[in-house]
Scaffold this motif. Structure first.
Motif, short mmCIF file in Angstrom:
data_model
loop_
_atom_site.label_atom_id
_atom_site.label_comp_id
_atom_site.label_asym_id
_atom_site.label_seq_id
_atom_site.Cartn_x
_atom_site.Cartn_y
_atom_site.Cartn_z
N VAL A 117 33.30 84.59 60.90
CA VAL A 117 32.22 84.10 59.81
C VAL A 117 30.90 83.89 60.25
O VAL A 117 30.46 82.83 60.04
CB VAL A 117 33.02 82.88 59.61
N THR A 118 30.40 84.96 60.56
CA THR A 118 29.06 85.05 61.20
C THR A 118 27.84 84.98 60.26
O THR A 118 26.93 84.62 60.11
CB THR A 118 28.80 86.21 62.22
N SER A 119 28.46 85.48 58.93
CA SER A 119 27.40 85.57 57.99
C SER A 119 27.73 84.68 56.45
O SER A 119 27.33 85.03 55.60
CB SER A 119 27.01 87.14 57.56
N THR A 120 28.65 83.71 57.00
CA THR A 120 29.09 82.92 55.84
C THR A 120 28.53 81.56 55.84
O THR A 120 28.29 81.08 56.77
CB THR A 120 30.74 82.92 55.74
N LEU A 121 28.66 81.00 54.66
CA LEU A 121 28.24 79.38 54.65
C LEU A 121 29.72 78.66 54.93
O LEU A 121 30.61 79.13 54.68
CB LEU A 121 27.86 79.09 53.19
N VAL A 122 29.46 77.89 55.97
CA VAL A 122 30.47 76.93 56.05
C VAL A 122 30.22 75.65 56.01
O VAL A 122 29.23 75.22 56.53
CB VAL A 122 31.00 77.26 57.55
#
Length: 116
Positions: free
Chosen positions: A92-97
């Motif tokens: 999940v490197t380019s996601t919003l968490v």
């Protein structure tokens, strides 16, 4: 095992077309949550949304998008969710968490904390 009343909600925002190898990223994340014995995971598909790029993704008939917004929601205790985030960090490197406090009112067939 019942969830405590005070728990955390993890949300992962991503696009429908994001992949982990040859499978959809949302599937890889949910399967990892299952193998780590988290309380549960739900994937929601959004009909409309935009992210940091500002590009609008929509399910409108005239503008069919193949990359609709997706949200994965997982509720569990903070310690388990942080371990899970460490385990999926490369996915999940380019996601919003996001992570927020929630109150669990019910989990399973009985009210939280009640015994049958």
């Amino acid at each position: 095992m019942p969830l405590p009343k005070d728990a955390m909600l993890l949300r992962i925002y991503l696009g429908e077309n994001e992949k982990s190898g040859h499978e959809p990223l949302y599937e890889a994340v949910v399967m990892k949550a299952r193998t780590m014995h988290l309380a549960g995971a739900t994937v929601l598909r959004g009909p409309l949304g935009f992210g940091h790029s500002g590009h609008v993704h929509t399910a409108k008939i005239l503008r069919l998008s193949e990359d609709l917004p997706m949200v994965i929601e997982i509720v569990d205790v903070e310690e388990k969710l942080r371990s899970f985030l460490d385990a999926i960090g490369d996915l999940v490197t380019s996601t919003l968490v996001t992570l927020e406090k929630v109150q669990v009112l019910q989990y399973g067939p009985h009210r939280n904390g009640e015994t049958p």
